[in-house]
Design an enzyme around this catalytic site. Structure first.
Site, PDB file in Angstrom:
ATOM      1  N   VAL A 141       0.828  -1.215   0.000  1.00 49.83           N
ATOM      2  CA  VAL A 141       0.000   0.000   0.000  1.00 49.83           C
ATOM      3  C   VAL A 141       0.859   1.261   0.000  1.00 49.83           C
ATOM      4  O   VAL A 141       0.650   2.188  -0.793  1.00 49.83           O
ATOM      5  CB  VAL A 141      -0.921  -0.010   1.242  1.00 49.83           C
ATOM      6  CG1 VAL A 141      -1.702   1.275   1.360  1.00 49.83           C
ATOM      7  CG2 VAL A 141      -1.849  -1.203   1.184  1.00 49.83           C
TER       8      VAL A 141
ATOM      9  N   LYS B  76      15.907  -2.594   2.328  1.00 52.33           N
ATOM     10  CA  LYS B  76      14.819  -2.333   1.388  1.00 52.33           C
ATOM     11  C   LYS B  76      14.924  -0.912   0.829  1.00 52.33           C
ATOM     12  O   LYS B  76      14.769  -0.678  -0.372  1.00 52.33           O
ATOM     13  CB  LYS B  76      13.503  -2.489   2.158  1.00 52.33           C
ATOM     14  CG  LYS B  76      12.317  -2.863   1.325  1.00 52.33           C
ATOM     15  CD  LYS B  76      11.169  -3.119   2.293  1.00 52.33           C
ATOM     16  CE  LYS B  76       9.911  -3.510   1.641  1.00 52.33           C
ATOM     17  NZ  LYS B  76       8.793  -3.555   2.576  1.00 52.33           N
TER      18      LYS B  76
ATOM     19  N   THR C 158      -1.319  -5.044   8.997  1.00 49.10           N
ATOM     20  CA  THR C 158      -2.211  -5.401  10.113  1.00 49.10           C
ATOM     21  C   THR C 158      -2.594  -6.871   9.938  1.00 49.10           C
ATOM     22  O   THR C 158      -3.746  -7.192   9.628  1.00 49.10           O
ATOM     23  CB  THR C 158      -3.480  -4.515  10.121  1.00 49.10           C
ATOM     24  OG1 THR C 158      -4.096  -4.575   8.822  1.00 49.10           O
ATOM     25  CG2 THR C 158      -3.175  -3.090  10.459  1.00 49.10           C
TER      26      THR C 158
ATOM     27  N   PHE D 183      -8.240   0.789  -1.823  1.00 44.14           N
ATOM     28  CA  PHE D 183      -8.994  -0.321  -2.424  1.00 44.14           C
ATOM     29  C   PHE D 183      -8.208  -0.924  -3.593  1.00 44.14           C
ATOM     30  O   PHE D 183      -8.775  -1.369  -4.582  1.00 44.14           O
ATOM     31  CB  PHE D 183     -10.370   0.182  -2.896  1.00 44.14           C
ATOM     32  CG  PHE D 183     -11.182   0.803  -1.775  1.00 44.14           C
ATOM     33  CD1 PHE D 183     -11.857   0.007  -0.860  1.00 44.14           C
ATOM     34  CD2 PHE D 183     -11.226   2.180  -1.610  1.00 44.14           C
ATOM     35  CE1 PHE D 183     -12.581   0.570   0.184  1.00 44.14           C
ATOM     36  CE2 PHE D 183     -11.949   2.760  -0.567  1.00 44.14           C
ATOM     37  CZ  PHE D 183     -12.629   1.945   0.333  1.00 44.14           C
ATOM     38  N   LEU D 184      -6.882  -0.895  -3.469  1.00 46.71           N
ATOM     39  CA  LEU D 184      -6.023  -1.358  -4.567  1.00 46.71           C
ATOM     40  C   LEU D 184      -6.022  -2.873  -4.651  1.00 46.71           C
ATOM     41  O   LEU D 184      -5.894  -3.553  -3.639  1.00 46.71           O
ATOM     42  CB  LEU D 184      -4.577  -0.887  -4.344  1.00 46.71           C
ATOM     43  CG  LEU D 184      -4.376   0.590  -4.004  1.00 46.71           C
ATOM     44  CD1 LEU D 184      -2.904   0.854  -3.701  1.00 46.71           C
ATOM     45  CD2 LEU D 184      -4.856   1.459  -5.139  1.00 46.71           C
ATOM     46  N   ARG D 185      -6.137  -3.371  -5.893  1.00 50.46           N
ATOM     47  CA  ARG D 185      -5.994  -4.814  -6.084  1.00 50.46           C
ATOM     48  C   ARG D 185      -4.568  -5.111  -6.490  1.00 50.46           C
ATOM     49  O   ARG D 185      -3.987  -4.365  -7.292  1.00 50.46           O
ATOM     50  CB  ARG D 185      -6.917  -5.292  -7.225  1.00 50.46           C
ATOM     51  CG  ARG D 185      -8.364  -5.412  -6.865  1.00 50.46           C
ATOM     52  CD  ARG D 185      -9.191  -5.556  -8.126  1.00 50.46           C
ATOM     53  NE  ARG D 185      -8.966  -4.428  -9.026  1.00 50.46           N
ATOM     54  CZ  ARG D 185      -9.301  -4.409 -10.314  1.00 50.46           C
ATOM     55  NH1 ARG D 185      -9.858  -5.464 -10.861  1.00 50.46           N
ATOM     56  NH2 ARG D 185      -9.079  -3.346 -11.066  1.00 50.46           N
TER      57      ARG D 185
ATOM     58  N   GLY E 267      -8.420 -15.993  -2.145  1.00 56.10           N
ATOM     59  CA  GLY E 267      -7.228 -15.929  -1.283  1.00 56.10           C
ATOM     60  C   GLY E 267      -6.678 -14.531  -1.258  1.00 56.10           C
ATOM     61  O   GLY E 267      -7.417 -13.558  -1.414  1.00 56.10           O
TER      62      GLY E 267
ATOM     63  N   CYS F  76      -5.870  -9.884   1.642  1.00 54.63           N
ATOM     64  CA  CYS F  76      -6.929  -9.069   2.262  1.00 54.63           C
ATOM     65  C   CYS F  76      -8.202  -9.827   2.625  1.00 54.63           C
ATOM     66  O   CYS F  76      -8.614  -9.796   3.787  1.00 54.63           O
ATOM     67  CB  CYS F  76      -7.296  -7.918   1.337  1.00 54.63           C
ATOM     68  SG  CYS F  76      -5.963  -6.759   1.121  1.00 54.63           S
TER      69      CYS F  76
HETATM   70  C1  UDX Z   1      -8.740  -7.164  -2.748  1.00 56.12           C
HETATM   71  C2  UDX Z   1      -9.722  -6.040  -3.066  1.00 56.12           C
HETATM   72  O1  UDX Z   1     -10.272  -6.241  -4.371  1.00 56.12           O
HETATM   73  C3  UDX Z   1      -9.052  -4.682  -2.953  1.00 56.12           C
HETATM   74  O2  UDX Z   1     -10.019  -3.653  -3.163  1.00 56.12           O
HETATM   75  C4  UDX Z   1      -8.440  -4.553  -1.559  1.00 56.12           C
HETATM   76  O3  UDX Z   1      -7.768  -3.321  -1.433  1.00 56.12           O
HETATM   77  C5  UDX Z   1      -7.487  -5.710  -1.285  1.00 56.12           C
HETATM   78  O4  UDX Z   1      -8.161  -6.950  -1.462  1.00 56.12           O
HETATM   79  P1  UDX Z   1      -6.784  -8.426  -4.043  1.00 56.12           P
HETATM   80  O5  UDX Z   1      -6.677  -9.266  -2.818  1.00 56.12           O
HETATM   81  O6  UDX Z   1      -5.551  -7.866  -4.634  1.00 56.12           O
HETATM   82  O7  UDX Z   1      -7.733  -7.166  -3.761  1.00 56.12           O
HETATM   83  O8  UDX Z   1      -7.467  -9.312  -5.171  1.00 56.12           O
HETATM   84  P2  UDX Z   1      -8.893  -9.454  -5.868  1.00 56.12           P
HETATM   85  O9  UDX Z   1      -8.730  -9.187  -7.305  1.00 56.12           O
HETATM   86  O10 UDX Z   1      -9.939  -8.705  -5.176  1.00 56.12           O
HETATM   87  O11 UDX Z   1      -9.138 -11.016  -5.686  1.00 56.12           O
HETATM   88  C6  UDX Z   1      -9.207 -11.620  -4.400  1.00 56.12           C
HETATM   89  C7  UDX Z   1      -9.517 -13.091  -4.512  1.00 56.12           C
HETATM   90  O12 UDX Z   1     -10.807 -13.292  -5.059  1.00 56.12           O
HETATM   91  C8  UDX Z   1      -8.573 -13.852  -5.446  1.00 56.12           C
HETATM   92  O13 UDX Z   1      -8.316 -15.114  -4.892  1.00 56.12           O
HETATM   93  C9  UDX Z   1      -9.352 -13.972  -6.741  1.00 56.12           C
HETATM   94  O14 UDX Z   1      -8.960 -15.075  -7.522  1.00 56.12           O
HETATM   95  C10 UDX Z   1     -10.749 -14.145  -6.189  1.00 56.12           C
HETATM   96  N1  UDX Z   1     -11.801 -13.744  -7.141  1.00 56.12           N
HETATM   97  C11 UDX Z   1     -11.969 -12.456  -7.497  1.00 56.12           C
HETATM   98  C12 UDX Z   1     -12.664 -14.713  -7.637  1.00 56.12           C
HETATM   99  O15 UDX Z   1     -12.544 -15.914  -7.314  1.00 56.12           O
HETATM  100  N2  UDX Z   1     -13.670 -14.346  -8.463  1.00 56.12           N
HETATM  101  C13 UDX Z   1     -13.853 -13.045  -8.845  1.00 56.12           C
HETATM  102  O16 UDX Z   1     -14.809 -12.795  -9.603  1.00 56.12           O
HETATM  103  C14 UDX Z   1     -12.973 -12.077  -8.342  1.00 56.12           C
END
Ligand code: UDX
Length: 432
Positions: free
Chosen positions: A11, A35, A86, A152-154, A260, A263
């Site tokens: 983040v 780092k 966290t 809300f970053l992915r 997984g 988050c």
């Molecule tokens: C997530 C939130 O989207 C993000 O806003 C937050 O800040 C952090 O957590 P991230 O963990 O990077 O982001 O991944 P994300 O793309 O949301 O996917 C999370 C999990 O859900 C993955 O295991 C993904 O494969 C799964 N997923 C996602 C699905 O199985 N189906 C979907 O349609 C979307």
């Protein structure tokens, strides 16, 4: 504006680099000196498409800097972001806030003029109140404001998500900070991001509620997929059919392995734990956590059935092992359950991931990393498409149809079952 990001994890680093790219002076701080030195040399600690280029560009033009000196960096800045981890506390579901509180104590030693202290780490409701208490032990309340500004970053899409967010949420109990933050984010607001201004506690809860809702949506479609498998329906039709209803929306309706990442698993548990503290039963989210936990067992069972319970000595190939594409992150990836299960049952496992070999599998029996997609597929009895990397979307399966044809288990529903079956392969997907 002069900004300081404390914590150069996912983040802090992404947000800091993007803020500098928007024209702010940013210092990214971390106590990990190695780092920091690496970042100064352009060595990036995480895998995130586009990040390296932005770091190099903004470090070169001196808008971005790296430091291990928290005190000096805070003193030089008007806005200080707390971006530390966290994680889930050991043997509990609660979020471990020790790093957030330790940083707040450090910051409090360096506030000499008014500063906005923003918490970007994902924290339970009322953490901002606690931060205010900690800092006010050393600093007069006139000289600081504690704000919640969740991210809300992915992973894998973080830069795009930063620049084009759906919304920017700022939770503050004073209007002065709201105004300054609105101005900081104005380049994003002018591109269409909605600015949501709330009380501090509400912003903290928006973050957890968003992640819990998305986790619920995925779990919902995964359970419907289970029913589709029993009834000869293709889940992809259901996702389209319900997603076009604007009240539901089409995103996050892709059925697949258990969700997984860093988050969803952690934040759903922490939200339930916070609610417990306030004597509120979040029964829906509790069910989601349980359903997702059971999902890997369910997929292991289906895998056994596909292999007719003859797993011993079967050559099983995994394409992708990370929890999703465009990241090297293995946290809570369902491959961490599926691969050990197969290894225990005596299968010979080969895996390929574009982000390379994984330490998590080093000690497992009969698990080896292959250097290419071809090497992984060659000679296997079953191919499991576990992660939806683009690299796996156009495999020429025809090439492998002449000799022993492996079974294809497409856990991301990338391929058309009919096309694959026409080539003479046995095909299994999720919910189809
Ligand atoms: C997530 C939130 O989207 C993000 O806003 C937050 O800040 C952090 O957590 P991230 O963990 O990077 O982001 O991944 P994300 O793309 O949301 O996917 C999370 C999990 O859900 C993955 O295991 C993904 O494969 C799964 N997923 C996602 C699905 O199985 N189906 C979907 O349609 C979307």
């Amino acid at each position: 504006m002069k900004l300081c990001m404390i914590g150069t994890g996912y983040v802090g680093l992404v947000s800091g680099v993007c803020f500098s790219d928007l024209g702010n002076d940013v210092i990214c701080v971390d106590k990990d000196i190695k780092k920091i030195n690496n970042l100064k040399k352009g060595i990036i600690p995480i895998y995130e498409p586009g990040l390296e280029e932005l770091v190099l560009k903004n470090y070169k033009n001196k808008r971005l800097n790296f430091s291990s000196n928290l005190k000096e960096s805070v003193e030089k800045s008007d806005i200080v972001f707390i971006c530390v981890g966290t994680p889930t506390k050991k043997n509990s579901n609660r979020a471990d806030l020790s790093q957030v509180y330790a940083v707040a104590k450090e910051i409090s030693k360096s506030v000499k003029k008014f500063k906005i202290i923003i918490n970007k780490s994902t924290v339970p409701v009322t953490t901002g109140d606690e931060l205010e208490k900690i800092i006010s032990k050393k600093v007069n309340k006139k000289f600081f404001s504690v704000v919640s500004n969740p991210e809300f970053l992915r992973e894998g899409e973080a830069i795009r998500d930063f620049i084009y967010p759906d919304r920017v949420v700022v939770g503050s109990n004073d209007s002065r900070s709201q105004k300054i933050l609105k101005s900081l984010y104005s380049p994003l607001i002018s591109k269409g991001a909605k600015f949501v201004s709330t009380k501090r506690r509400a912003a903290e809860l928006i973050k957890y509620a968003s992640n819990a809702f998305l986790a619920t949506k995925i779990t919902f479609i995964n359970e419907i997929a289970n029913l589709c498998e029993k009834t000869g329906i293709d889940i992809e039709d259901i996702s389209i059919g319900i997603g076009l209803d604007k009240r539901i929306g089409s995103r996050f309706l892709r059925a697949g392995p258990a969700y997984g990442g860093s988050c969803f698993p952690k934040d759903t548990k922490a939200l339930v734990s916070t609610a417990d503290k306030f004597k509120t039963n979040l029964s829906v989210i509790k069910s989601v956590i349980r359903s997702n936990h059971l999902r890997s067992d369910l997929l292991s069972k289906r895998l056994s059935l596909i292999l007719k319970n003859k797993i011993k000595n079967k050559v099983v190939s995994f394409l992708g092992v990370t929890f999703k594409a465009n990241t090297d992150d293995m946290r809570d990836s369902s491959s961490l359950k599926l691969i050990p299960f197969l290894s225990r049952k005596g299968a010979k496992i080969k895996y390929y991931d574009p982000t390379g070999l994984k330490k998590e599998f080093k000690k497992l029996k009969n698990v080896e990393f292959s250097n290419s997609i071809h090497e992984t597929i060659k000679g296997s009895d079953i191919i499991i498409i576990h992660t939806e990397w683009n690299d796996f979307k156009s495999i020429n399966f025809k090439k492998y149809s002449k000799n022993k044809k492996p079974i294809i288990y497409d856990m991301r529903n990338i391929y058309s079952p009919n096309k694959i079956k026409k080539l003479g392969f046995k095909y299994f997907g999720i919910g189809r």
